[in-house]
Design a protein around this motif. Sequence first.
Motif, PDB file in Angstrom:
ATOM      1  N   GLN A  40       0.831  -1.205   0.000  1.00 50.96           N
ATOM      2  CA  GLN A  40       0.000   0.000   0.000  1.00 50.96           C
ATOM      3  C   GLN A  40       0.865   1.253   0.000  1.00 50.96           C
ATOM      4  O   GLN A  40       0.548   2.245  -0.665  1.00 50.96           O
ATOM      5  CB  GLN A  40      -0.938   0.006   1.212  1.00 50.96           C
ATOM      6  N   LEU A  41       1.949   1.204   0.741  1.00 48.77           N
ATOM      7  CA  LEU A  41       2.845   2.354   0.824  1.00 48.77           C
ATOM      8  C   LEU A  41       3.417   2.699  -0.546  1.00 48.77           C
ATOM      9  O   LEU A  41       3.394   3.863  -0.967  1.00 48.77           O
ATOM     10  CB  LEU A  41       3.970   2.071   1.816  1.00 48.77           C
ATOM     11  N   VAL A  42       3.929   1.710  -1.252  1.00 45.44           N
ATOM     12  CA  VAL A  42       4.500   1.966  -2.572  1.00 45.44           C
ATOM     13  C   VAL A  42       3.435   2.484  -3.527  1.00 45.44           C
ATOM     14  O   VAL A  42       3.687   3.396  -4.327  1.00 45.44           O
ATOM     15  CB  VAL A  42       5.167   0.688  -3.127  1.00 45.44           C
ATOM     16  N   GLU A  43       2.222   1.952  -3.427  1.00 45.26           N
ATOM     17  CA  GLU A  43       1.122   2.446  -4.266  1.00 45.26           C
ATOM     18  C   GLU A  43       0.842   3.922  -3.993  1.00 45.26           C
ATOM     19  O   GLU A  43       0.628   4.710  -4.920  1.00 45.26           O
ATOM     20  CB  GLU A  43      -0.140   1.626  -4.007  1.00 45.26           C
ATOM     21  N   GLN A  44       0.836   4.305  -2.715  1.00 45.19           N
ATOM     22  CA  GLN A  44       0.584   5.700  -2.351  1.00 45.19           C
ATOM     23  C   GLN A  44       1.694   6.622  -2.845  1.00 45.19           C
ATOM     24  O   GLN A  44       1.447   7.743  -3.290  1.00 45.19           O
ATOM     25  CB  GLN A  44       0.429   5.825  -0.829  1.00 45.19           C
ATOM     26  N   LEU A  45       2.931   6.146  -2.770  1.00 38.76           N
ATOM     27  CA  LEU A  45       4.058   6.946  -3.264  1.00 38.76           C
ATOM     28  C   LEU A  45       3.969   7.132  -4.774  1.00 38.76           C
ATOM     29  O   LEU A  45       4.222   8.227  -5.296  1.00 38.76           O
ATOM     30  CB  LEU A  45       5.379   6.279  -2.894  1.00 38.76           C
ATOM     31  N   GLN A  46       3.603   6.084  -5.490  1.00 36.51           N
ATOM     32  CA  GLN A  46       3.454   6.180  -6.945  1.00 36.51           C
ATOM     33  C   GLN A  46       2.317   7.120  -7.324  1.00 36.51           C
ATOM     34  O   GLN A  46       2.432   7.893  -8.278  1.00 36.51           O
ATOM     35  CB  GLN A  46       3.202   4.781  -7.532  1.00 36.51           C
ATOM     36  N   ILE A  72      13.092   0.457   3.014  1.00 36.63           N
ATOM     37  CA  ILE A  72      13.658   1.808   2.981  1.00 36.63           C
ATOM     38  C   ILE A  72      14.599   1.970   1.788  1.00 36.63           C
ATOM     39  O   ILE A  72      14.584   2.988   1.086  1.00 36.63           O
ATOM     40  CB  ILE A  72      14.400   2.123   4.300  1.00 36.63           C
ATOM     41  N   GLU A  73      15.424   0.956   1.548  1.00 39.32           N
ATOM     42  CA  GLU A  73      16.347   1.021   0.414  1.00 39.32           C
ATOM     43  C   GLU A  73      15.587   1.088  -0.908  1.00 39.32           C
ATOM     44  O   GLU A  73      15.987   1.813  -1.827  1.00 39.32           O
ATOM     45  CB  GLU A  73      17.273  -0.200   0.434  1.00 39.32           C
ATOM     46  N   TYR A  74      14.493   0.343  -1.018  1.00 36.65           N
ATOM     47  CA  TYR A  74      13.682   0.374  -2.236  1.00 36.65           C
ATOM     48  C   TYR A  74      13.104   1.773  -2.466  1.00 36.65           C
ATOM     49  O   TYR A  74      13.146   2.308  -3.580  1.00 36.65           O
ATOM     50  CB  TYR A  74      12.549  -0.648  -2.139  1.00 36.65           C
ATOM     51  N   ILE A  75      12.580   2.366  -1.403  1.00 39.32           N
ATOM     52  CA  ILE A  75      11.965   3.691  -1.527  1.00 39.32           C
ATOM     53  C   ILE A  75      13.009   4.732  -1.929  1.00 39.32           C
ATOM     54  O   ILE A  75      12.765   5.570  -2.812  1.00 39.32           O
ATOM     55  CB  ILE A  75      11.279   4.091  -0.208  1.00 39.32           C
ATOM     56  N   ILE A  76      14.169   4.683  -1.305  1.00 39.14           N
ATOM     57  CA  ILE A  76      15.226   5.644  -1.632  1.00 39.14           C
ATOM     58  C   ILE A  76      15.648   5.507  -3.092  1.00 39.14           C
ATOM     59  O   ILE A  76      15.891   6.498  -3.785  1.00 39.14           O
ATOM     60  CB  ILE A  76      16.422   5.454  -0.684  1.00 39.14           C
ATOM     61  N   HIS A  78      13.823   4.217  -5.677  1.00 35.55           N
ATOM     62  CA  HIS A  78      12.765   4.453  -6.661  1.00 35.55           C
ATOM     63  C   HIS A  78      12.032   5.774  -6.465  1.00 35.55           C
ATOM     64  O   HIS A  78      11.330   6.228  -7.377  1.00 35.55           O
ATOM     65  CB  HIS A  78      11.763   3.298  -6.635  1.00 35.55           C
ATOM     66  N   PHE A  79      12.166   6.385  -5.279  1.00 30.51           N
ATOM     67  CA  PHE A  79      11.512   7.673  -5.021  1.00 30.51           C
ATOM     68  C   PHE A  79      12.531   8.628  -4.383  1.00 30.51           C
ATOM     69  O   PHE A  79      12.383   9.026  -3.220  1.00 30.51           O
ATOM     70  CB  PHE A  79      10.294   7.491  -4.108  1.00 30.51           C
ATOM     71  N   PRO A  80      13.553   8.989  -5.125  1.00 32.67           N
ATOM     72  CA  PRO A  80      14.657   9.782  -4.550  1.00 32.67           C
ATOM     73  C   PRO A  80      14.236  11.167  -4.075  1.00 32.67           C
ATOM     74  O   PRO A  80      14.956  11.788  -3.290  1.00 32.67           O
ATOM     75  CB  PRO A  80      15.662   9.865  -5.705  1.00 32.67           C
TER      76      PRO A  80
END
Length: 215
Positions: A40-46, A72-76, A78-80
């Motif tokens: 859900q978090l990644v969906e919201q970021l996208q 956290i590493e994935y978010i950093i 893909h969403f810098p």
Amino acid sequence: MRELKVVIADDHPVVVLGLREMIQRDEYFSLVGEALSSSQLVEQLQLHQPELLITDFNMPGDETYGDGLQLIEYIIEHFPGVKILVLTVMSNHLIISRLLELGVAGVIAKSHIREEIGKALSALANDRDYTAPAAPAISVVTNPKVIDERFSTLSPREVEVLRLFVAGNSVGDIARQLNRSVKTVSTQKVAAMQKLEVLNDHALLTYCIKADPFE
């Protein structure tokens, strides 16, 4: 100053409610999304491309995104453009140091969230990272005989899970390394905590570090 879009992520409704109320009262932030799991978090970021993410360190993970350091590493990667404020029940200095090395904007102990979240939001609104005060150590049993007796009740698989957990791995990381399901690893970790008579991750880490049973 323009409003900064915020996404919050935590699987505890009470924490989400408190964060929501705090953000909605702050004129510098606009809450645009909430999440209860890593997917859900990644969906919201996208969907929202926020400037700020406030997330729990231990989220219910999945094989795609995991939780803990992996998430956290994935978010950093893909969403810098998003600043990350991490909430955690742990005080493991290795984990906190690694989070800061990765570039998160701040780390707050959940035991101090009421006192610190306002200070963190103020710093981030002014384009500054946030450094929280060090959390006090939790006392643990110091009698070596009692410690030995408790650890002797753990199964080999429970010891293996604890060894990897204390090394800084999330439940999702451990499941992948040991080729077990997340549910199995979580069950083994909870069973070990009950045998050691600790109530949360912070106390578990402190106990194991003090006892040093993996030498």
